[in-house]
Design a protein around this motif. Structure first.
Motif, PDB file in Angstrom:
ATOM      1  N   LEU A   1       0.824  -1.212   0.000  1.00  0.00           N
ATOM      2  CA  LEU A   1       0.000   0.000   0.000  1.00  0.00           C
ATOM      3  C   LEU A   1       0.855   1.257   0.000  1.00  0.00           C
ATOM      4  O   LEU A   1       1.902   1.297   0.667  1.00  0.00           O
ATOM      5  CB  LEU A   1      -0.889   0.059   1.244  1.00  0.00           C
ATOM      6  N   VAL A   2       0.360   2.277  -0.751  1.00  0.00           N
ATOM      7  CA  VAL A   2       0.944   3.616  -0.634  1.00  0.00           C
ATOM      8  C   VAL A   2      -0.162   4.498  -0.074  1.00  0.00           C
ATOM      9  O   VAL A   2      -1.220   4.653  -0.685  1.00  0.00           O
ATOM     10  CB  VAL A   2       1.412   4.152  -2.010  1.00  0.00           C
ATOM     11  N   LEU A   3       0.048   5.040   1.118  1.00  0.00           N
ATOM     12  CA  LEU A   3      -0.994   5.828   1.793  1.00  0.00           C
ATOM     13  C   LEU A   3      -0.660   7.318   1.699  1.00  0.00           C
ATOM     14  O   LEU A   3       0.436   7.729   2.067  1.00  0.00           O
ATOM     15  CB  LEU A   3      -1.072   5.431   3.275  1.00  0.00           C
ATOM     16  N   ILE A   4      -1.618   8.086   1.206  1.00  0.00           N
ATOM     17  CA  ILE A   4      -1.396   9.540   1.163  1.00  0.00           C
ATOM     18  C   ILE A   4      -2.642  10.280   1.649  1.00  0.00           C
ATOM     19  O   ILE A   4      -3.753   9.764   1.603  1.00  0.00           O
ATOM     20  CB  ILE A   4      -1.036  10.047  -0.255  1.00  0.00           C
ATOM     21  N   GLU A   5      -2.432  11.520   2.110  1.00  0.00           N
ATOM     22  CA  GLU A   5      -3.549  12.369   2.530  1.00  0.00           C
ATOM     23  C   GLU A   5      -4.249  12.930   1.291  1.00  0.00           C
ATOM     24  O   GLU A   5      -3.628  13.029   0.229  1.00  0.00           O
ATOM     25  CB  GLU A   5      -3.049  13.534   3.395  1.00  0.00           C
ATOM     26  N   PRO A   6      -5.520  13.345   1.402  1.00  0.00           N
ATOM     27  CA  PRO A   6      -6.259  13.806   0.222  1.00  0.00           C
ATOM     28  C   PRO A   6      -5.679  15.058  -0.429  1.00  0.00           C
ATOM     29  O   PRO A   6      -5.940  15.324  -1.584  1.00  0.00           O
ATOM     30  CB  PRO A   6      -7.664  14.110   0.762  1.00  0.00           C
ATOM     31  N   ASN A   7      -4.882  15.850   0.310  1.00  0.00           N
ATOM     32  CA  ASN A   7      -4.412  17.087  -0.286  1.00  0.00           C
ATOM     33  C   ASN A   7      -3.026  16.976  -0.927  1.00  0.00           C
ATOM     34  O   ASN A   7      -2.471  17.959  -1.378  1.00  0.00           O
ATOM     35  CB  ASN A   7      -4.412  18.212   0.757  1.00  0.00           C
ATOM     36  N   ARG A   8      -2.469  15.794  -1.017  1.00  0.00           N
ATOM     37  CA  ARG A   8      -1.137  15.650  -1.629  1.00  0.00           C
ATOM     38  C   ARG A   8      -1.259  15.668  -3.142  1.00  0.00           C
ATOM     39  O   ARG A   8      -2.239  15.169  -3.695  1.00  0.00           O
ATOM     40  CB  ARG A   8      -0.507  14.319  -1.205  1.00  0.00           C
ATOM     41  N   PRO A   9      -0.234  16.172  -3.850  1.00  0.00           N
ATOM     42  CA  PRO A   9      -0.224  16.049  -5.312  1.00  0.00           C
ATOM     43  C   PRO A   9      -0.216  14.560  -5.679  1.00  0.00           C
ATOM     44  O   PRO A   9       0.454  13.781  -5.009  1.00  0.00           O
ATOM     45  CB  PRO A   9       1.074  16.731  -5.743  1.00  0.00           C
ATOM     46  N   ARG A  10      -0.935  14.183  -6.736  1.00  0.00           N
ATOM     47  CA  ARG A  10      -1.156  12.757  -6.998  1.00  0.00           C
ATOM     48  C   ARG A  10      -0.115  12.118  -7.891  1.00  0.00           C
ATOM     49  O   ARG A  10       0.030  10.895  -7.909  1.00  0.00           O
ATOM     50  CB  ARG A  10      -2.527  12.552  -7.672  1.00  0.00           C
ATOM     51  N   LYS A  11       0.613  12.937  -8.666  1.00  0.00           N
ATOM     52  CA  LYS A  11       1.463  12.378  -9.724  1.00  0.00           C
ATOM     53  C   LYS A  11       2.493  11.394  -9.184  1.00  0.00           C
ATOM     54  O   LYS A  11       2.541  10.241  -9.605  1.00  0.00           O
ATOM     55  CB  LYS A  11       2.159  13.531 -10.465  1.00  0.00           C
ATOM     56  N   THR A  12       3.329  11.858  -8.258  1.00  0.00           N
ATOM     57  CA  THR A  12       4.392  10.982  -7.760  1.00  0.00           C
ATOM     58  C   THR A  12       3.855   9.751  -7.032  1.00  0.00           C
ATOM     59  O   THR A  12       4.313   8.632  -7.304  1.00  0.00           O
ATOM     60  CB  THR A  12       5.367  11.780  -6.857  1.00  0.00           C
ATOM     61  N   PRO A  13       2.904   9.893  -6.120  1.00  0.00           N
ATOM     62  CA  PRO A  13       2.392   8.689  -5.449  1.00  0.00           C
ATOM     63  C   PRO A  13       1.807   7.664  -6.430  1.00  0.00           C
ATOM     64  O   PRO A  13       2.001   6.461  -6.250  1.00  0.00           O
ATOM     65  CB  PRO A  13       1.292   9.227  -4.531  1.00  0.00           C
ATOM     66  N   THR A  14       1.085   8.138  -7.472  1.00  0.00           N
ATOM     67  CA  THR A  14       0.510   7.197  -8.447  1.00  0.00           C
ATOM     68  C   THR A  14       1.621   6.448  -9.168  1.00  0.00           C
ATOM     69  O   THR A  14       1.573   5.235  -9.335  1.00  0.00           O
ATOM     70  CB  THR A  14      -0.338   7.953  -9.492  1.00  0.00           C
ATOM     71  N   TYR A  15       2.644   7.212  -9.556  1.00  0.00           N
ATOM     72  CA  TYR A  15       3.786   6.619 -10.257  1.00  0.00           C
ATOM     73  C   TYR A  15       4.472   5.561  -9.390  1.00  0.00           C
ATOM     74  O   TYR A  15       4.769   4.458  -9.840  1.00  0.00           O
ATOM     75  CB  TYR A  15       4.764   7.740 -10.635  1.00  0.00           C
ATOM     76  N   VAL A  16       4.712   5.909  -8.131  1.00  0.00           N
ATOM     77  CA  VAL A  16       5.392   4.984  -7.224  1.00  0.00           C
ATOM     78  C   VAL A  16       4.561   3.735  -7.000  1.00  0.00           C
ATOM     79  O   VAL A  16       5.070   2.613  -7.048  1.00  0.00           O
ATOM     80  CB  VAL A  16       5.694   5.677  -5.878  1.00  0.00           C
ATOM     81  N   ALA A  17       3.243   3.907  -6.763  1.00  0.00           N
ATOM     82  CA  ALA A  17       2.382   2.745  -6.512  1.00  0.00           C
ATOM     83  C   ALA A  17       2.423   1.773  -7.681  1.00  0.00           C
ATOM     84  O   ALA A  17       2.573   0.570  -7.508  1.00  0.00           O
ATOM     85  CB  ALA A  17       0.956   3.212  -6.238  1.00  0.00           C
ATOM     86  N   GLU A  18       2.324   2.338  -8.888  1.00  0.00           N
ATOM     87  CA  GLU A  18       2.362   1.487 -10.085  1.00  0.00           C
ATOM     88  C   GLU A  18       3.673   0.760 -10.201  1.00  0.00           C
ATOM     89  O   GLU A  18       3.724  -0.452 -10.441  1.00  0.00           O
ATOM     90  CB  GLU A  18       2.175   2.367 -11.321  1.00  0.00           C
ATOM     91  N   ALA A  19       4.762   1.504 -10.041  1.00  0.00           N
ATOM     92  CA  ALA A  19       6.100   0.912 -10.198  1.00  0.00           C
ATOM     93  C   ALA A  19       6.368  -0.174  -9.171  1.00  0.00           C
ATOM     94  O   ALA A  19       7.044  -1.165  -9.441  1.00  0.00           O
ATOM     95  CB  ALA A  19       7.155   2.015 -10.095  1.00  0.00           C
ATOM     96  N   VAL A  20       5.822  -0.014  -7.966  1.00  0.00           N
ATOM     97  CA  VAL A  20       6.079  -0.980  -6.892  1.00  0.00           C
ATOM     98  C   VAL A  20       5.089  -2.141  -6.944  1.00  0.00           C
ATOM     99  O   VAL A  20       5.317  -3.203  -6.370  1.00  0.00           O
ATOM    100  CB  VAL A  20       5.997  -0.259  -5.531  1.00  0.00           C
ATOM    101  N   GLY A  21       3.962  -1.933  -7.684  1.00  0.00           N
ATOM    102  CA  GLY A  21       2.937  -2.978  -7.702  1.00  0.00           C
ATOM    103  C   GLY A  21       2.073  -2.920  -6.459  1.00  0.00           C
ATOM    104  O   GLY A  21       1.560  -3.922  -5.974  1.00  0.00           O
ATOM    105  N   ALA A  22       1.909  -1.683  -5.921  1.00  0.00           N
ATOM    106  CA  ALA A  22       1.103  -1.520  -4.701  1.00  0.00           C
ATOM    107  C   ALA A  22      -0.157  -0.741  -5.037  1.00  0.00           C
ATOM    108  O   ALA A  22      -0.275  -0.147  -6.108  1.00  0.00           O
ATOM    109  CB  ALA A  22       1.909  -0.766  -3.648  1.00  0.00           C
ATOM    110  N   LYS A  23      -1.094  -0.715  -4.091  1.00  0.00           N
ATOM    111  CA  LYS A  23      -2.321   0.067  -4.297  1.00  0.00           C
ATOM    112  C   LYS A  23      -2.170   1.425  -3.641  1.00  0.00           C
ATOM    113  O   LYS A  23      -1.666   1.528  -2.521  1.00  0.00           O
ATOM    114  CB  LYS A  23      -3.511  -0.664  -3.669  1.00  0.00           C
ATOM    115  N   LEU A  24      -2.651   2.455  -4.367  1.00  0.00           N
ATOM    116  CA  LEU A  24      -2.629   3.805  -3.793  1.00  0.00           C
ATOM    117  C   LEU A  24      -3.926   4.024  -3.023  1.00  0.00           C
ATOM    118  O   LEU A  24      -5.013   3.850  -3.582  1.00  0.00           O
ATOM    119  CB  LEU A  24      -2.506   4.840  -4.919  1.00  0.00           C
TER     120      LEU A  24
END
Lengths: 289, 317
Positions: free
Chosen positions: B259-282
């Protein structure tokens, strides 16, 4: 220091609470430099001196505050008042050395400010200010400066690190300077006693579009009624446009690029580009809004 | 009915009636405003104050649930609110240090001075994580010297926080101490029941490895046995850089981050990229009451967060 009846007193060496920009430190500015009107009316280093200020939190349902500051009217930071301007002529006249004879010879700075929030994401802060005191061009000569300021901020509901946001700040000032007569000397012309009237305004917008990045734009305009001394670069019409881009790698450092297009009535046009680095070392408390 | 001109004496009677009605209404209004004015910095503290205080308190919250609580604007309107407050409830572990102090300075309210009964710093009622040992400075990023201030995210802390608020209210308003006690017990019971539910739901997922954007989820993770492998921020308060992210991804993959956990106000680009690359759910989780529509009170916040996590992990199985 707080007192009963919602009063508060502050004393010491402080920036006069005139307008919105004057009481702030340069490292909090959105631009590399002061607006033209602030530099002309309040001086390059801002209007500041030792003194005391009492303020009253007015019992209105919205925030409003009434302030009165009394400060020393002399010194190089009392630009439109009893400054000696480092020995230079000011408006063509030398500074006369004067003693403070009574309470009337001090610098008085009243201000009224109020704020309301037209929505959860919006804040408006407005104020009117005055600065009254003797000036150095003659024994009975005084200066009055009036100002009005308006500040608006929008901040996104879902803000991250305070971004995105938009701020819009505007200040207008009017100065009435009683200039004393000057008999002239070998190098300088004689000048009559007269009243010099000047106006100025600036308006700036800043858009924090991404955490750490702020794009800003400012317009400046200053002018004055022609006096006996002409040309007078301190009073001639001048306007300026300044776009700027700032990057904050951390909250305590910044890099800024700014361009100024400067148009002076008797001085032609100037273009300048500025690059600013700033680092904050040591502990620093939070800033006011 | 024939119209009749009012005679002076009946005018006077009408006026007396009018004045009396107004007086009664005003009297009633001022009795109503005998509620305690509680100002909370964060919506979670406000929600707890509301649970414990009920009808006896009027709660105002300064930060919005959708905001980044480190960077709230010290709007001048808050000065008025603090000036009228009887009790200020803040975290006290320097989460609010970037905006609360100038407000308190201008508030002119002696009841809110640092150790006065009207100033409650909740951090003193809970055990803090990540209390730094040794010297700290800015090279470590935005480290909070007292410890991790996001302690509102451990639901079990709710009982101690509510008890601290009840204690503060009782000190200011001893006449109603029994009411605050009763409200506190009722809240504690509901919280206990919910805690059992949440523990049961999260039990199968103990030991799951996660990444978070900022170190704001630590208390939640510890409560439910999730393991923090790393954050997207290289240091607290510093935005992710490409070099750092490229180093983080292989580490996270090796550790088996789910899992990649983020707060609702964070920019989405980097977390989405990381989740995909790691094979985790955002998973986007509110960290404050009001951070999502369905997370409108203290218990609903955790209902929402637990549901989102279990949902994501179940669908990954």
């Amino acid at each position: 220091m707080a007192l009963p009846w919602n009063l508060q007193v502050k004393g010491g060496q402080y920036f006069s609470e005139f307008g919105r920009l004057n009481p702030t430190h340069p490292h909090t500015w959105d631009f590399v430099d002061l607006p033209l009107v602030n530099g002309r009316f309040l001086g390059e280093d801002g209007l500041r001196n030792p003194g005391a200020r009492v303020s009253w939190l007015v019992p209105t349902p919205f925030y409003s505050e009434l302030l009165l500051g009394v400060q020393n009217s002399q010194g190089e930071t009392a630009h439109s008042f009893r400054s000696d301007h480092d020995g230079d002529l000011f408006f063509g006249r030398p500074a006369l050395d004067m003693q403070v004879k009574n309470m009337g010879d001090l610098l008085y700075v009243p201000r009224y400010t109020f704020s309301f929030n037209p929505g959860a994401e919006h804040t408006v802060l407005a104020g009117i200010s005055g600065a009254f005191g003797p000036n150095a061009s003659g024994p009975d000569q005084a200066t009055q400066i009036y100002g009005a300021d308006l500040f608006y901020k929008w901040k996104a509901r879902r803000q991250s690190k305070g971004f995105p946001f938009v701020t819009w700040q505007t200040e207008g000032m009017y100065r009435r300077y009683e200039a004393g007569a000057f008999p002239g000397d070998i190098n300088n012309p004689a000048l009559p006693a007269e009243v010099l009237r000047d106006w100025g305004i600036y308006s700036q917008v800043s858009y924090g579009f991404r955490p750490g990045w702020v794009a800003s734009f400012r317009g400046d305009y200053v002018t004055g009624e022609q006096g006996a001394l002409r040309p007078d670069p301190e009073r001639d019409t001048r306007w300026r446009l300044s776009p700027a881009l700032t990057y904050f790698p951390t909250e305590f450092s910044k890099i800024r690029l700014q361009y100024n297009y400067d148009n002076r009535e008797d001085g032609g046009q100037d273009h300048s580009v500025w690059l600013q680095f700033e680092f904050l070392l040591g502990a620093h408390a939070a800033h006011k809004f | 009915m024939a119209a009749r001109a009012h005679r002076p004496t009946s005018n006077f009677k009408d006026m007396k009636k009018f004045v009396l009605t107004i007086a009664v209404l005003l009297g009633a209004a001022s009795a109503l405003s005998a509620k305690l004015n509680v100002v909370a910095t964060l919506p979670d503290y406000g929600a707890l104050a509301q649970e414990v205080g009920g009808e006896l308190v009027k709660v105002t919250v300064l930060a919005k649930g959708t905001e980044d609580p480190h960077f709230v604007d010290a709007r001048p309107g808050f000065i008025r609110v603090l000036n009228q407050a009887d009790l200020l409830v803040e975290g006290g572990a320097e989460l609010e240090v970037g905006w609360l102090p100038p407000l308190l300075q201008s508030a002119r309210n002696a009841k809110l001075l640092a150790d006065a009964p009207g100033h409650l710093a909740l951090a003193r009622s809970v055990r803090l994580l990540d209390v730094p040992s040794g010297p700290i400075d800015r090279s470590q990023g935005d480290v909070h010297p007292a410890g991790n201030p996001h302690f509102n995210l451990d639901p079990a802390n709710g009982a101690s926080l509510a008890a601290a608020i009840a204690g503060a209210l009782a000190k200011l308003d001893p006449a109603n101490q029994s009411v605050y006690e009763r409200n506190l017990q009722s809240f504690k019971q509901r919280l206990e029941a919910k805690l059992a539910e949440w523990r049961k739901a999260m039990e199968p997922f103990r030991g799951t490895k996660v990444l978070t954007y900022h170190k704001s989820f630590d208390y939640f993770l510890e409560r439910f046995g999730l393991v923090l492998v790393g954050t997207l921020e290289p240091k607290p308060g510093i935005e992710p850089s490409p070099t750092y992210i490229n180093g983080l991804i292989p580490r996270a993959k090796e550790a088996g981050v789910k899992l990649v956990l983020i707060e609702p106000n964070r920019p989405r680009k980097t977390p989405t990229y990381v989740a995909e690359a790691v094979g985790a759910k955002l998973v986007i989780l509110p960290v404050l009451v009001g951070g999502a529509e369905k997370a409108g009170d203290y218990l609903s916040l955790f209902d929402y967060d637990v549901a989102r996590i279990t949902e994501a992990l179940k669908s990954a199985q």
